[in-house]
Design an enzyme around this catalytic site. Structure first.
Site, PDB file in Angstrom:
ATOM      1  N   SER A 148       0.839  -1.205   0.000  1.00 18.39           N
ATOM      2  CA  SER A 148       0.000   0.000   0.000  1.00 18.39           C
ATOM      3  C   SER A 148       0.874   1.255   0.000  1.00 18.39           C
ATOM      4  O   SER A 148       1.610   1.479  -0.959  1.00 18.39           O
ATOM      5  CB  SER A 148      -0.966  -0.059   1.200  1.00 18.39           C
ATOM      6  OG  SER A 148      -2.004   0.863   1.011  1.00 18.39           O
ATOM      7  N   ASP A 224     -10.302  -5.574  -2.945  1.00 21.71           N
ATOM      8  CA  ASP A 224      -9.651  -4.560  -2.117  1.00 21.71           C
ATOM      9  C   ASP A 224     -10.535  -3.312  -2.125  1.00 21.71           C
ATOM     10  O   ASP A 224     -10.813  -2.747  -3.190  1.00 21.71           O
ATOM     11  CB  ASP A 224      -8.275  -4.271  -2.733  1.00 21.71           C
ATOM     12  CG  ASP A 224      -7.422  -3.334  -1.909  1.00 21.71           C
ATOM     13  OD1 ASP A 224      -7.983  -2.417  -1.286  1.00 21.71           O
ATOM     14  OD2 ASP A 224      -6.194  -3.513  -1.924  1.00 21.71           O
ATOM     15  N   HIS A 257      -7.398  -5.973   1.083  1.00 21.98           N
ATOM     16  CA  HIS A 257      -6.200  -5.145   1.284  1.00 21.98           C
ATOM     17  C   HIS A 257      -5.366  -5.608   2.484  1.00 21.98           C
ATOM     18  O   HIS A 257      -4.357  -5.006   2.798  1.00 21.98           O
ATOM     19  CB  HIS A 257      -6.659  -3.692   1.512  1.00 21.98           C
ATOM     20  CG  HIS A 257      -5.577  -2.665   1.305  1.00 21.98           C
ATOM     21  ND1 HIS A 257      -4.978  -2.421   0.085  1.00 21.98           N
ATOM     22  CD2 HIS A 257      -4.981  -1.798   2.172  1.00 21.98           C
ATOM     23  CE1 HIS A 257      -4.078  -1.458   0.208  1.00 21.98           C
ATOM     24  NE2 HIS A 257      -4.050  -1.070   1.458  1.00 21.98           N
TER      25      HIS A 257
END
Ligand SMILES: N[C@@H](CCC(=O)N[C@@H](CSC=O)C(=O)NCC(=O)O)C(=O)O
Length: 281
Positions: A148, A224, A257
């Site tokens: 991320s 996600d 995620h």
């Protein structure tokens, strides 16, 4: 440079350790974690994978959740996980989770009040590897990976500092931060309002202009919740097609995620880096 050991745990025949040190780059006390595989010795220095974590993380999230130690021990690969920002009571902060402490975005801030401490780019590229290579039985063969915000860090640093790394990888990276809410908010605060100062921190823009590249693996979950608004992996893919960059982007149905996704595919990333670090054929 003094390192203070604050934890030590045997793991798969190797050692997981946490250290505290005074960072001259960041002007504060920092913590990092290192996993040293059983093969590591002064006679046999091992290559290192640097892992950059995402928003709200410390050195602990990856080490506790990704499940990387078993294979790293087998492959003979050290892993280093720094914190995600400068820390401390006199370090500027923000109440939101996506700015300030825990959200350093792996850049050197130019704007007040951030510029004094927020220099994570220089910390990751220069100070941390110098420290690791001076104090631990590791070689100068380095790989860089992240998740991320840390995926953004790994890709942008690797794209700009290709000579320092053998390979790059990312899970769910913030691929085009100049165009997403997380990136616009952080870059405005840290770098100022002029978008021309943002370009060198955008993986898609850098990849589009790259003349040569490092082998790069990116994994993205299709469930996600940040995919469309914040991550934009399709921009990375288009950039790689434009420049001929050696990017492998994989999409995985049903994954989100979280570290459950990372744990599911971390083996592929470690084996990918092991090949490019010269550990396996
Ligand atoms: N809304 C969440 C956002 C925090 C979050 O999801 N953090 C991710 C990284 S997101 C991009 O950088 C993460 O890795 N969290 C730590 C973990 O161990 O899962 C919030 O408010 O916390």
């Amino acid at each position: 440079m003094t390192l203070e050991n604050i934890s030590c745990n045997k793991s798969f025949g190797g050692w997981h350790k946490q250290y505290r040190h005074d960072s001259s780059t960041l002007g504060c006390t920092m913590r990092f974690a290192i996993f040293l595989p059983p093969q590591a010795s002064e006679q046999q220095p091992v290559p290192v994978l640097y892992w950059l974590s995402g928003l709200t993380c410390t050195d602990e999230n990856f080490m506790q959740k990704a499940g990387a130690q078993r294979l790293a021990a087998e492959l003979g690969m050290a892993i280093v996980a720094p914190d995600t920002s400068p820390r401390g009571e006199d370090v500027a902060d923000d109440a939101a989770y996506d700015l300030g402490q825990g959200a350093g975005f792996y850049l050197n801030a130019t704007q007040a009040p951030w510029a004094r401490h927020y220099r994570m780019y220089d910390y990751v590229v220069q100070e941390l590897p110098a420290l690791i290579e001076a104090h631990f039985p590791v070689s100068q063969r380095r790989a860089l990976a992240g998740h991320s915000m840390g995926g953004h860090g790994a890709l942008t640093i690797g794209l700009r500092e290709a000579a320092r790394y053998c390979s790059l990888s990312a899970f769910s990276p913030i691929s085009h931060p100049v165009a997403c809410p997380w990136g616009k908010k952080a870059f405005t605060a840290y770098l100022g309002e002029a978008p021309q100062h943002w370009r060198e921190h955008d993986a898609s823009l850098l990849m589009r202009e790259a003349s040569q590249g490092l082998p790069t693996l990116v994994d993205q979950g299709l469930d996600d919740s940040f995919l469309t608004e914040q991550l934009m992996p399709e921009q990375l893919e288009l950039a790689a097609q434009h420049s001929g960059y050696p990017l492998t982007l994989r999409r995985h149905a049903g994954y989100d995620h979280s570290y459950y996704f990372i744990a599911s595919f971390i083996e592929d990333h470690l084996r990918f880096h092991a090949r490019h670090l010269g550990l396996t054929g």
